[in-house]
Design a protein around this motif. Structure first.
Motif, PDB file in Angstrom:
ATOM      1  N   ASN A 104       7.524  55.595  70.991  1.00 31.37           N
ATOM      2  CA  ASN A 104       6.462  56.214  71.773  1.00 31.37           C
ATOM      3  C   ASN A 104       5.546  57.020  70.850  1.00 31.37           C
ATOM      4  O   ASN A 104       5.993  57.591  69.861  1.00 31.37           O
ATOM      5  CB  ASN A 104       7.042  57.129  72.854  1.00 31.37           C
ATOM      6  CG  ASN A 104       7.887  56.372  73.847  1.00 31.37           C
ATOM      7  OD1 ASN A 104       9.050  56.134  73.595  1.00 31.37           O
ATOM      8  ND2 ASN A 104       7.299  55.992  74.959  1.00 31.37           N
ATOM      9  N   ASP A 153       6.116  55.185  80.235  1.00 28.78           N
ATOM     10  CA  ASP A 153       5.256  56.095  79.483  1.00 28.78           C
ATOM     11  C   ASP A 153       3.808  55.720  79.779  1.00 28.78           C
ATOM     12  O   ASP A 153       3.368  54.657  79.350  1.00 28.78           O
ATOM     13  CB  ASP A 153       5.538  55.986  77.987  1.00 28.78           C
ATOM     14  CG  ASP A 153       4.800  57.029  77.164  1.00 28.78           C
ATOM     15  OD1 ASP A 153       4.282  57.992  77.759  1.00 28.78           O
ATOM     16  OD2 ASP A 153       4.742  56.883  75.930  1.00 28.78           O
ATOM     17  N   ARG A 180       3.383  65.550  75.384  1.00 29.22           N
ATOM     18  CA  ARG A 180       2.686  64.955  76.526  1.00 29.22           C
ATOM     19  C   ARG A 180       1.723  65.947  77.129  1.00 29.22           C
ATOM     20  O   ARG A 180       1.854  67.103  77.081  1.00 29.22           O
ATOM     21  CB  ARG A 180       3.688  64.474  77.601  1.00 29.22           C
ATOM     22  CG  ARG A 180       4.612  63.378  77.088  1.00 29.22           C
ATOM     23  CD  ARG A 180       3.791  62.131  76.821  1.00 29.22           C
ATOM     24  NE  ARG A 180       4.509  61.029  76.287  1.00 29.22           N
ATOM     25  CZ  ARG A 180       4.443  60.645  75.013  1.00 29.22           C
ATOM     26  NH1 ARG A 180       3.786  61.317  74.130  1.00 29.22           N
ATOM     27  NH2 ARG A 180       5.055  59.572  74.603  1.00 29.22           N
TER      28      ARG A 180
END
Length: 139
Positions: free
Chosen positions: A23, A47, A139
């Motif tokens: 990721n 995601d 994030r």
């Protein structure tokens, strides 16, 4: 000759140790003042993550510097960008293993801020709370 070169190249590629962080937007855990080696291969989906209450699947492949004990856990934690816990899941690991290669689940907590961190770590719970490996996803 070219066939041998291709076979040797494939062999070297398959046997060479490498680190994968699947990721995007990851760092080591020093961002949160945690001094631990970075995780080898960690991938989570979906995601971007789903809404509160949905399941996050985390795939971990990690060689360990020492065998696990009954106190060794894999932790998936959601924190604020300053490292304040929002929610976490602890998974027990089999005793006396030197490598993790498994999928782990976590539930997305309520009240995630617009910016947060997902921390995946291998820890030894109890006095001292030794962190073996860690990775942060921003994030």
């Amino acid at each position: 000759m070219n066939g041998n070169l291709i076979l040797v190249s494939i062999f070297l590629l398959l046997t060479t140790s490498f680190t994968v962080k699947a990721n995007l937007d990851w760092t080591d855990c020093s961002f949160n003042a945690i001094d631990a080696p970075i995780m080898d291969a960690t991938f989570f989906s979906p995601d971007p993550i789903g809404p509160a209450g949905t399941t996050l699947n985390v795939q971990v492949t990690q060689s360990l510097s020492k065998p696990t004990t009954r106190f060794t856990k894999l932790v998936i934690e959601f924190t604020s960008v300053k490292g304040y816990p929002i929610g976490y899941t602890r998974h027990p690991l089999d005793e006396n293993i030197n490598k993790i290669d498994d999928n782990f689940l976590a539930v997305v907590p309520q009240f995630l801020p617009a910016n947060y961190l997902i921390k995946v770590s291998v820890i030894e719970v109890g006095l001292g709370g030794d962190k073996w490996n860690c990775i942060l996803f921003h994030r």
